[in-house]
Write an enzyme that holds these catalytic residues in place. Sequence first.
Site, PDB file in Angstrom:
ATOM      1  N   ARG A  58       0.839  -1.208   0.000  1.00 13.46           N
ATOM      2  CA  ARG A  58       0.000   0.000   0.000  1.00 13.46           C
ATOM      3  C   ARG A  58       0.874   1.258   0.000  1.00 13.46           C
ATOM      4  O   ARG A  58       0.516   2.295  -0.537  1.00 13.46           O
ATOM      5  CB  ARG A  58      -0.968   0.008   1.194  1.00 13.46           C
ATOM      6  CG  ARG A  58      -1.817   1.275   1.272  1.00 13.46           C
ATOM      7  CD  ARG A  58      -3.095   1.108   2.116  1.00 13.46           C
ATOM      8  NE  ARG A  58      -2.850   0.506   3.411  1.00 13.46           N
ATOM      9  CZ  ARG A  58      -2.258   1.115   4.447  1.00 13.46           C
ATOM     10  NH1 ARG A  58      -1.851   2.366   4.336  1.00 13.46           N
ATOM     11  NH2 ARG A  58      -2.076   0.485   5.585  1.00 13.46           N
ATOM     12  N   TYR A 111     -15.214  15.621 -16.133  1.00 17.63           N
ATOM     13  CA  TYR A 111     -15.647  14.237 -15.974  1.00 17.63           C
ATOM     14  C   TYR A 111     -16.781  14.186 -14.941  1.00 17.63           C
ATOM     15  O   TYR A 111     -16.632  14.729 -13.838  1.00 17.63           O
ATOM     16  CB  TYR A 111     -14.444  13.401 -15.521  1.00 17.63           C
ATOM     17  CG  TYR A 111     -14.746  11.935 -15.415  1.00 17.63           C
ATOM     18  CD1 TYR A 111     -14.994  11.184 -16.559  1.00 17.63           C
ATOM     19  CD2 TYR A 111     -14.818  11.307 -14.184  1.00 17.63           C
ATOM     20  CE1 TYR A 111     -15.288   9.836 -16.478  1.00 17.63           C
ATOM     21  CE2 TYR A 111     -15.104   9.957 -14.088  1.00 17.63           C
ATOM     22  CZ  TYR A 111     -15.349   9.225 -15.230  1.00 17.63           C
ATOM     23  OH  TYR A 111     -15.643   7.897 -15.142  1.00 17.63           O
ATOM     24  N   ASP A 183      -6.649  17.651 -15.133  1.00 17.55           N
ATOM     25  CA  ASP A 183      -6.930  16.275 -15.547  1.00 17.55           C
ATOM     26  C   ASP A 183      -6.536  16.179 -17.019  1.00 17.55           C
ATOM     27  O   ASP A 183      -7.163  16.792 -17.880  1.00 17.55           O
ATOM     28  CB  ASP A 183      -8.420  15.972 -15.330  1.00 17.55           C
ATOM     29  CG  ASP A 183      -8.813  14.547 -15.725  1.00 17.55           C
ATOM     30  OD1 ASP A 183      -8.108  13.936 -16.550  1.00 17.55           O
ATOM     31  OD2 ASP A 183      -9.840  14.058 -15.229  1.00 17.55           O
ATOM     32  N   LYS A 208      -7.731   4.915 -19.544  1.00 19.40           N
ATOM     33  CA  LYS A 208      -7.943   5.406 -20.902  1.00 19.40           C
ATOM     34  C   LYS A 208      -6.648   5.274 -21.719  1.00 19.40           C
ATOM     35  O   LYS A 208      -6.158   4.180 -21.887  1.00 19.40           O
ATOM     36  CB  LYS A 208      -8.458   6.849 -20.828  1.00 19.40           C
ATOM     37  CG  LYS A 208      -9.537   7.081 -19.761  1.00 19.40           C
ATOM     38  CD  LYS A 208     -10.807   6.281 -19.964  1.00 19.40           C
ATOM     39  CE  LYS A 208     -11.745   6.277 -18.766  1.00 19.40           C
ATOM     40  NZ  LYS A 208     -12.065   7.548 -18.164  1.00 19.40           N
TER      41      LYS A 208
HETATM   42  C1  LIG Z   1     -12.496   8.064 -16.943  1.00 23.01           C
HETATM   43  C2  LIG Z   1     -12.098   9.388 -16.480  1.00 23.01           C
HETATM   44  C3  LIG Z   1     -11.867   9.655 -15.122  1.00 23.01           C
HETATM   45  C4  LIG Z   1     -12.080   8.610 -14.038  1.00 23.01           C
HETATM   46  O1  LIG Z   1     -11.271   7.503 -14.209  1.00 23.01           O
HETATM   47  P1  LIG Z   1     -11.621   6.010 -13.720  1.00 23.01           P
HETATM   48  O2  LIG Z   1     -10.392   5.271 -14.056  1.00 23.01           O
HETATM   49  O3  LIG Z   1     -12.840   5.567 -14.471  1.00 23.01           O
HETATM   50  O4  LIG Z   1     -11.905   6.092 -12.256  1.00 23.01           O
HETATM   51  C5  LIG Z   1     -11.449  10.921 -14.761  1.00 23.01           C
HETATM   52  N1  LIG Z   1     -11.286  11.891 -15.700  1.00 23.01           N
HETATM   53  C6  LIG Z   1     -11.518  11.672 -17.009  1.00 23.01           C
HETATM   54  C7  LIG Z   1     -11.324  12.778 -17.976  1.00 23.01           C
HETATM   55  C8  LIG Z   1     -11.934  10.432 -17.444  1.00 23.01           C
HETATM   56  O5  LIG Z   1     -12.166  10.229 -18.744  1.00 23.01           O
END
Ligand SMILES: *Cc1c(COP(=O)(O)O)cnc(C)c1O
Length: 393
Positions: A58, A111, A183, A208
Amino acid sequence: MKKDTMRFSSKLIHAGEHKDQYGSAIVPIYQTSTFAFDNAEQGARRFAGEESGYIYTRIGNPTIKALEKTVASLENGYDGIATSSGMGAVSTVYMALLSNGAHIVSHDAIYGPARGIIETIFPKFGVEATYIDASKIENIEKSIRPNTKMIYIETPANPTMDIIDIRATAEIAHKHGLPLVVDNTFCSPYLQRPLDLGADIVLHSMTKFINGHADVVGGIIVAKEKSYYDTLRSVMVNLGFNIDPHQAFLAHRGLKTLAVRIDRAQENAIKVADFLEKHPKVAWVKFPGLKSHQHYELGKKQMDGPGCMISFELKGGLTAGKVLMDNVEFALLAVSLGGVETLIQHPASMTHSKMSKENRFKAGITDGLVRYSVGIENIEDIIEDLEQALNKI
Ligand SMILES: *Cc1c(COP(=O)(O)O)cnc(C)c1O
């Protein structure tokens, strides 16, 4: 070659370099929860931070560390913190930087759950938020209050494809002594490096583009400075948002082909956007590579390419959108994005369905908006599939 002079595509392969006694070519999966100490004194030294080495997964693990080092190097940051999901990364940042009575300024179309948790979970900690159209830079400074603790943006934003000026936003944030968090999921570090443009913290859903193969859920945070890194790591470790070593291994493996995957998907996306924009049944297309994009020039300035994400609306609105989504045979009807496979989804009923209709409309997420994530398949197959489904409308 020295690691710090390597160029992007070389860093993808070599920045997380690891040496073990067998000379393994890649970083093995250290599928272990804990690490044995040679003796009590060594255990005490590791806990006191006087000796480097691993203690407990962890807190840290060699497979995870290799991935963190690689992404930190790609983003030109101090170091990285991998998390169990993208939302684990978002939550770690919120928990680290927001305290009771704090206020956050953010873009209205980010998001869905990144806004959702601020509006449903964080009010019980006394946290307030102002969501604005941050692509109009003057809105940001107007929204800052004495209790503002963070500016949080996503660019291109999801799913409106609004582009926010990272450099200008960072200048405003720093003028007010605030950190800027970006992000960077939609671009990946291959197409955009927010820390180089003045941001303090960058995060990704590794689910992604970074992993890119639709087989891992994961997230990562990269801080520019050690002070933010230390705070963020402590929150991640203590709240238990850590990634698993096997997940980290897969994400690291996927990451190695990031540049070639995006080169191909982006080449496809440019052709798809062009096809859609010329199609008589399409009302509008939002893609940073189109001259008709509302922030085309800014996109060219801060991104190294338009990316692989397209939003569009059909002239027949939601009804036509449903026909399209039910008739594509090649593109998967699924949420998520940034994988090798082409995906199509409907934000109003899927990823952004938890937003109030009023907030959704204010953010520009119309009922008929369709989001399309272009994969690396053969471009003729992708376009033929769209064409036959559009013909059914
Ligand atoms: C998918 C996504 C998230 C969240 O990610 P997870 O891996 O699904 O928890 C945050 N920001 C953006 C822009 C995303 O496309």
